[in-house]
Structures are given as structure tokens and as C-alpha cells.
Motif scaffolding. Structure first.
Motif, PDB file in Angstrom:
ATOM      1  N   PHE A   1      84.169  37.947  22.395  1.00  9.35           N
ATOM      2  CA  PHE A   1      82.941  37.723  21.658  1.00  9.35           C
ATOM      3  C   PHE A   1      81.756  37.790  22.672  1.00  9.35           C
ATOM      4  CE2 PHE A   1      86.196  35.379  19.517  1.00  9.35           C
ATOM      5  CZ  PHE A   1      86.217  35.740  18.195  1.00  9.35           C
ATOM      6  N   LEU A   2      80.841  38.285  22.307  1.00  6.49           N
ATOM      7  CA  LEU A   2      79.499  38.344  22.893  1.00  6.49           C
ATOM      8  C   LEU A   2      78.646  37.404  22.443  1.00  6.49           C
ATOM      9  CD1 LEU A   2      77.494  39.408  25.098  1.00  6.49           C
ATOM     10  CD2 LEU A   2      76.953  41.309  23.398  1.00  6.49           C
ATOM     11  N   HIS A   3      78.095  36.310  23.258  1.00  3.50           N
ATOM     12  CA  HIS A   3      77.304  35.351  22.507  1.00  3.50           C
ATOM     13  C   HIS A   3      75.805  35.684  23.499  1.00  3.50           C
ATOM     14  CE1 HIS A   3      80.691  33.271  20.461  1.00  3.50           C
ATOM     15  NE2 HIS A   3      81.163  33.319  22.105  1.00  3.50           N
ATOM     16  N   MET A   4      75.020  35.896  22.244  1.00  6.03           N
ATOM     17  CA  MET A   4      73.446  35.960  22.916  1.00  6.03           C
ATOM     18  C   MET A   4      72.758  34.872  22.610  1.00  6.03           C
ATOM     19  SD  MET A   4      72.985  39.959  22.288  1.00  6.03           S
ATOM     20  CE  MET A   4      73.382  39.959  20.513  1.00  6.03           C
ATOM     21  N   TYR A   5      72.069  34.174  23.405  1.00  4.97           N
ATOM     22  CA  TYR A   5      71.313  32.786  23.118  1.00  4.97           C
ATOM     23  C   TYR A   5      69.741  33.101  23.199  1.00  4.97           C
ATOM     24  CZ  TYR A   5      75.900  30.501  23.382  1.00  4.97           C
ATOM     25  OH  TYR A   5      77.163  30.197  23.141  1.00  4.97           O
ATOM     26  N   PHE A   6      68.917  32.518  22.519  1.00 12.61           N
ATOM     27  CA  PHE A   6      67.738  32.816  22.243  1.00 12.61           C
ATOM     28  C   PHE A   6      67.205  31.233  22.061  1.00 12.61           C
ATOM     29  CE2 PHE A   6      69.448  36.828  21.046  1.00 12.61           C
ATOM     30  CZ  PHE A   6      68.600  37.764  21.578  1.00 12.61           C
ATOM     31  N   SER A   7      65.653  31.304  22.071  1.00 14.30           N
ATOM     32  CA  SER A   7      65.023  30.166  21.549  1.00 14.30           C
ATOM     33  C   SER A   7      64.009  30.756  20.335  1.00 14.30           C
ATOM     34  CB  SER A   7      64.439  29.178  22.407  1.00 14.30           C
ATOM     35  OG  SER A   7      63.270  29.920  22.934  1.00 14.30           O
ATOM     36  N   ASN A   8      63.931  30.211  19.301  1.00 17.28           N
ATOM     37  CA  ASN A   8      62.946  30.684  18.656  1.00 17.28           C
ATOM     38  C   ASN A   8      61.465  29.912  18.644  1.00 17.28           C
ATOM     39  OD1 ASN A   8      63.005  28.324  16.998  1.00 17.28           O
ATOM     40  ND2 ASN A   8      64.325  29.057  15.540  1.00 17.28           N
ATOM     41  N   ASP A   9      60.511  30.602  18.028  1.00 15.17           N
ATOM     42  CA  ASP A   9      58.870  30.112  17.925  1.00 15.17           C
ATOM     43  C   ASP A   9      58.955  28.550  17.389  1.00 15.17           C
ATOM     44  OD1 ASP A   9      59.391  30.922  15.250  1.00 15.17           O
ATOM     45  OD2 ASP A   9      57.596  32.117  15.557  1.00 15.17           O
TER      46      ASP A   9
END
Length: 89
Positions: A3-11
Motif C-alpha cells: 500500500f502507498l499512503h500519501m498524506y496531505f493537509s487540506n485548506d
């Protein structure tokens, strides 16, 4: 399976995770970084598209493998504690 987990934060200030199942074995950090940059620059998840909040910050991605399935324990707790119960009995 990986599994590839890509983490972001949103506005809105919330952390968002996008998971890709069956990630390639030879995926590189540069490839993942390019995809994450593209997701932010193209504003794919923006409110104007109707999918939610816009992504604005990238966090470090992770690649994981699923946890191995554990076998069910043999017998019950009484069998395992029987010697103790006999001693206390």
C-alpha cells in the motif's frame, strides 16, 4: 500486496490520506513526490470540482505491507490457565 499512503493537509487544516493498493515494487520517492505535487498543482480535490477541500501541504508518504494473519490460539483460556488453577485450587 503493498500500500502507498500519501498524506496531505487540506485548506481546512485537516490531515488527508490517499491510499493506493497494490503499489509497484519499484516505485521511487521521486515518482511519488511528482504525483503528490501534481495532485496539489492541478487542484483535483478542490471544492469547485465538488469533491471536498483543496489539498495544500504534502507530508511524507509511506509504503506498507498488510499485517500477517495471526492463527487462532489453540484451546481456550481455561486450558492455558489449568496448571495455575490446580496450584491455587
Amino acid at each position: 500486496m503493498r500500500f502507498l499512503h500519501m498524506y496531505f493537509s487540506n485548506d481546512a487544516g485537516r490531515r488527508v490520506r490517499i491510499t493506493v493498493r497494490n503499489a509497484r515494487e519499484d516505485v521511487t520517492a521521486d515518482e511519488v513526490s511528482q504525483v503528490m505535487d501534481l495532485l496539489i498543482s492541478k487542484d483535483i480535490f478542490s471544492p469547485s470540482v465538488g469533491t471536498g477541500w483543496a489539498l495544500d501541504t504534502i507530508f511524507k508518504p509511506r509504503i506498507t505491507a498488510p499485517q500477517p494473519v495471526r492463527a487462532a490460539p489453540e484451546g481456550g483460556w481455561v486450558q492455558k490457565l489449568w496448571p495455575l488453577l490446580v496450584l491455587l485450587g
